[in-house]
Enzyme design. Structure first.
Site, PDB file in Angstrom:
ATOM      1  N   HIS A 219      -1.819  -2.592   4.090  1.00  0.00           N
ATOM      2  CA  HIS A 219      -0.705  -2.021   4.849  1.00  0.00           C
ATOM      3  C   HIS A 219      -1.020  -1.668   6.305  1.00  0.00           C
ATOM      4  O   HIS A 219      -0.130  -1.314   7.059  1.00  0.00           O
ATOM      5  CB  HIS A 219      -0.144  -0.773   4.157  1.00  0.00           C
ATOM      6  CG  HIS A 219      -1.019   0.446   4.330  1.00  0.00           C
ATOM      7  ND1 HIS A 219      -2.102   0.703   3.539  1.00  0.00           N
ATOM      8  CD2 HIS A 219      -0.964   1.456   5.224  1.00  0.00           C
ATOM      9  CE1 HIS A 219      -2.677   1.828   3.931  1.00  0.00           C
ATOM     10  NE2 HIS A 219      -2.016   2.307   4.955  1.00  0.00           N
TER      11      HIS A 219
HETATM   12  C1  UD1 Z   1       1.536   5.406   7.765  1.00  0.00           C
HETATM   13  C2  UD1 Z   1       0.357   6.014   8.514  1.00  0.00           C
HETATM   14  C3  UD1 Z   1      -0.933   5.430   7.978  1.00  0.00           C
HETATM   15  C4  UD1 Z   1      -1.041   5.600   6.476  1.00  0.00           C
HETATM   16  C5  UD1 Z   1       0.212   5.049   5.803  1.00  0.00           C
HETATM   17  C6  UD1 Z   1       0.160   5.387   4.343  1.00  0.00           C
HETATM   18  C7  UD1 Z   1       0.833   6.577  10.871  1.00  0.00           C
HETATM   19  C8  UD1 Z   1       0.633   6.162  12.267  1.00  0.00           C
HETATM   20  N1  UD1 Z   1       0.419   5.685   9.947  1.00  0.00           N
HETATM   21  O1  UD1 Z   1       1.540   4.020   8.016  1.00  0.00           O
HETATM   22  O2  UD1 Z   1      -2.033   6.117   8.561  1.00  0.00           O
HETATM   23  O3  UD1 Z   1      -2.160   4.923   6.015  1.00  0.00           O
HETATM   24  O4  UD1 Z   1       1.372   5.660   6.368  1.00  0.00           O
HETATM   25  O5  UD1 Z   1       0.999   4.591   3.591  1.00  0.00           O
HETATM   26  O6  UD1 Z   1       1.317   7.648  10.621  1.00  0.00           O
HETATM   27  N2  UD1 Z   1       8.793   1.825   5.579  1.00  0.00           N
HETATM   28  C9  UD1 Z   1       9.813   1.686   4.677  1.00  0.00           C
HETATM   29  N3  UD1 Z   1      10.034   2.709   3.811  1.00  0.00           N
HETATM   30  C10 UD1 Z   1       9.303   3.860   3.797  1.00  0.00           C
HETATM   31  C11 UD1 Z   1       8.268   3.990   4.732  1.00  0.00           C
HETATM   32  C12 UD1 Z   1       8.018   2.950   5.621  1.00  0.00           C
HETATM   33  O7  UD1 Z   1      10.511   0.678   4.644  1.00  0.00           O
HETATM   34  O8  UD1 Z   1       9.567   4.750   2.963  1.00  0.00           O
HETATM   35  C13 UD1 Z   1       8.521   0.689   6.503  1.00  0.00           C
HETATM   36  C14 UD1 Z   1       9.354   0.739   7.788  1.00  0.00           C
HETATM   37  O9  UD1 Z   1       9.647  -0.575   8.139  1.00  0.00           O
HETATM   38  C15 UD1 Z   1       8.370   1.323   8.783  1.00  0.00           C
HETATM   39  C16 UD1 Z   1       7.043   0.767   8.302  1.00  0.00           C
HETATM   40  O10 UD1 Z   1       7.139   0.722   6.890  1.00  0.00           O
HETATM   41  O11 UD1 Z   1       8.652   0.952  10.101  1.00  0.00           O
HETATM   42  C17 UD1 Z   1       5.853   1.580   8.710  1.00  0.00           C
HETATM   43  O12 UD1 Z   1       5.999   2.955   8.301  1.00  0.00           O
HETATM   44  P1  UD1 Z   1       5.222   4.121   9.087  1.00  0.00           P
HETATM   45  O13 UD1 Z   1       5.388   5.399   8.367  1.00  0.00           O
HETATM   46  O14 UD1 Z   1       5.566   4.085  10.526  1.00  0.00           O
HETATM   47  O15 UD1 Z   1       3.721   3.663   9.034  1.00  0.00           O
HETATM   48  P2  UD1 Z   1       2.836   3.182   7.801  1.00  0.00           P
HETATM   49  O16 UD1 Z   1       2.447   1.766   8.046  1.00  0.00           O
HETATM   50  O17 UD1 Z   1       3.507   3.531   6.535  1.00  0.00           O
HETATM   51  N1  UDP Z   2      -0.812   4.547  -4.042  1.00  0.00           N
HETATM   52  C1  UDP Z   2       0.166   4.618  -5.034  1.00  0.00           C
HETATM   53  N2  UDP Z   2       0.937   3.507  -5.267  1.00  0.00           N
HETATM   54  C2  UDP Z   2       0.776   2.336  -4.585  1.00  0.00           C
HETATM   55  C3  UDP Z   2      -0.232   2.282  -3.585  1.00  0.00           C
HETATM   56  C4  UDP Z   2      -0.993   3.396  -3.325  1.00  0.00           C
HETATM   57  O1  UDP Z   2       0.330   5.663  -5.692  1.00  0.00           O
HETATM   58  O2  UDP Z   2       1.511   1.389  -4.845  1.00  0.00           O
HETATM   59  C5  UDP Z   2      -1.645   5.732  -3.769  1.00  0.00           C
HETATM   60  C6  UDP Z   2      -3.118   5.502  -3.908  1.00  0.00           C
HETATM   61  O3  UDP Z   2      -3.515   5.657  -5.263  1.00  0.00           O
HETATM   62  C7  UDP Z   2      -3.694   6.571  -2.997  1.00  0.00           C
HETATM   63  C8  UDP Z   2      -2.676   6.638  -1.885  1.00  0.00           C
HETATM   64  O4  UDP Z   2      -1.470   6.087  -2.413  1.00  0.00           O
HETATM   65  O5  UDP Z   2      -3.757   7.826  -3.650  1.00  0.00           O
HETATM   66  C9  UDP Z   2      -3.139   5.856  -0.695  1.00  0.00           C
HETATM   67  O6  UDP Z   2      -2.099   5.742   0.231  1.00  0.00           O
HETATM   68  P1  UDP Z   2      -1.997   4.582   1.282  1.00  0.00           P
HETATM   69  O7  UDP Z   2      -2.814   3.432   0.865  1.00  0.00           O
HETATM   70  O8  UDP Z   2      -0.557   4.362   1.514  1.00  0.00           O
HETATM   71  O9  UDP Z   2      -2.544   5.260   2.611  1.00  0.00           O
HETATM   72  P2  UDP Z   2      -3.999   5.577   3.214  1.00  0.00           P
HETATM   73  O10 UDP Z   2      -4.810   6.232   2.160  1.00  0.00           O
HETATM   74  O11 UDP Z   2      -4.573   4.298   3.695  1.00  0.00           O
HETATM   75  O12 UDP Z   2      -3.690   6.459   4.368  1.00  0.00           O
END
Ligand code: UD1
Ligand code: UDP
Length: 383
Positions: A219
């Site tokens: 991601h």
């Molecule tokens: C964010 C965090 C990242 C973390 C990740 C965990 C920042 C800068 N990044 O990244 O550190 O590892 O969360 O998962 O804060 N979207 C949806 N539905 C949702 C959420 C997101 O469709 O419920 C899509 C949207 O298109 C959005 C994109 O995902 O633009 C990115 O979401 P965003 O929260 O900006 O960043 P993450 O990549 O999720």
């Molecule tokens: N996770 C989850 N379902 C999924 C993918 C991840 O419950 O489909 C959980 C995972 O077990 C961990 C956390 O989400 O506890 C990690 O989040 P993510 O990978 O989104 O973000 P990061 O840790 O890189 O910030």
């Protein structure tokens, strides 16, 4: 009674917050009142709501419903909303987790109001400032009053940045306290593993009982947004699956689901989508994720949290990044950094599948990090 205000927003923060909420409920409810603020950074049912009921997290007292957007706009909207709530609630501490935009917004809002910030998962560094998370965590650490690092390498990083390890209480933004607490995510994995055994059916639903499979998550923005990187990664997944005749289970972050269509070469996209051994699916619940991690042959990921959970459950991990904050995993030979290189990912996968024997010592605490944090909050309160 002390009042803490906890900021959550992104999936991993909701999960991390479960550990502290549980510690408060079980052991500190007469001394700690928690107010929960959800920024709404993640909002899909399977990125947010699913975790509340399953992990026993109270419903948020506030939801800013900020949603997705450019970094500046998203963070600014959060700061605005968090500031209003802080002025109203006047908490003794603001608790923030990790390194997302929700973390940064909480830290900026609270520091300007002179509310002590408690940073859980402090000190982690990738030494790559092109990552938005690296900026967020450095800025948050440097305005925090109490810093809880899950690992010794986190403590050393803070020391290198000028934090003193022997500051005495009362702690302030100018005299912060640094603690080696262990990892609240390890608390959660220990606690929820047996519940996952009882409640998750995902392994049988996917017909994977007793069968080898690889669990993969992707991601990071630099992996999803750069077509050559995304193609390199998915080419590797496809080739490993085809050459070793092994299933790959891929719960897709919504960001990845959207960008696969846009950025993957159409032939590769069709191959990946129609290959019976590559199982693309929506994000799964935490109990299902634990079941997948526990039963997988190995994990491939660019996630911070998933790297650690692989380690907790004794699974080798291919790290699809150019560096990691969790250096201990690589030092143990349990993780291999492969970046987005098809050749490196494939070589590492074959290395682990052909009998490499990494070690998984206990380096993430005793499963009681959240209890330790609560005790320190109570011991060091100054009003
Ligand atoms: C964010 C965090 C990242 C973390 C990740 C965990 C920042 C800068 N990044 O990244 O550190 O590892 O969360 O998962 O804060 N979207 C949806 N539905 C949702 C959420 C997101 O469709 O419920 C899509 C949207 O298109 C959005 C994109 O995902 O633009 C990115 O979401 P965003 O929260 O900006 O960043 P993450 O990549 O999720
Ligand atoms: N996770 C989850 N379902 C999924 C993918 C991840 O419950 O489909 C959980 C995972 O077990 C961990 C956390 O989400 O506890 C990690 O989040 P993510 O990978 O989104 O973000 P990061 O840790 O890189 O910030």
């Amino acid at each position: 009674m002390i009042k803490i205000l906890t900021i959550i927003g992104a999936r991993p923060q909701i999960i991390k917050a479960a550990a502290l909420s549980r510690a408060i409920r079980e052991s500190f409810s007469d001394r700690i009142q928690e107010v929960l603020l959800h920024t709404g950074q993640h909002y899909d049912q399977n990125m947010s709501e699913v975790f509340f009921k399953q992990l026993g997290i109270p419903q948020p007292d506030y939801n800013l419903n900020v949603g997705s957007g450019a970094h500046g706009r998203q963070t600014a909207t959060m700061i605005n909303g968090i500031e209003e709530v802080l002025i109203k609630e006047k908490p003794d501490y603001l608790i923030v987790y990790g390194d997302t935009n929700s973390t940064l917004a909480g830290a900026i809002a609270a520091s300007k109001l002179h509310i002590p910030i408690v940073h859980v998962e402090a000190g982690l560094r990738s030494f790559n400032k092109y990552m938005p998370e690296e900026i967020n965590r450095i800025m948050c650490d440097h305005v925090s009053t109490m810093l809880f690092s899950p690992t010794l390498s986190g403590i050393h990083n803070l020391e290198r940045e000028g934090f003193k390890m022997n500051n005495a209480s009362p702690y302030t933004i100018d005299n912060p306290g640094v603690f080696h607490s262990g990892d609240v995510m390890y608390d959660n994995s220990l606690y929820f593993a047996s519940l996952s055994d009882k409640q998750s059916n995902i392994i049988s639903e996917l017909d994977l009982q007793g069968k080898p499979f690889i669990l993969a998550t992707i991601h990071r923005d630099n992996n999803t947004d750069q077509p050559e990187r995304l193609n390199g990664i998915f080419d590797a997944l496809y080739q490993v699956s085809a050459r070793k005749d092994i299933t790959i289970v891929l719960p897709l972050h919504p960001r990845t689901a959207k960008l696969l269509k846009q950025n993957l070469d159409p032939v590769l996209y069709a191959n990946v989508k129609h290959h019976s051994k590559i199982r693309l699916m929506s994000p799964v619940s935490f109990l299902d994720m634990i079941a997948l991690e526990k039963n997988a042959t190995m994990v491939m990921t660019d996630s911070g949290g998933v790297q650690k959970e692989a380690f907790y459950f004794g699974k080798p991990c291919i790290i699809i990044r150019s560096e990691t904050e969790w250096v201990e995993i690589v030092e143990q030979g349990a993780g291999i950094i492969c970046d987005a290189s098809t050749a490196r990912i494939m070589a590492a996968a074959f290395h682990f599948m052909e009998g490499a024997n990494p070690s998984f010592p206990n380096i993430f605490g005793d499963g009681k990090a959240a209890w330790f944090i609560c005790e320190q909050l109570l011991m060091n309160i100054s009003r």
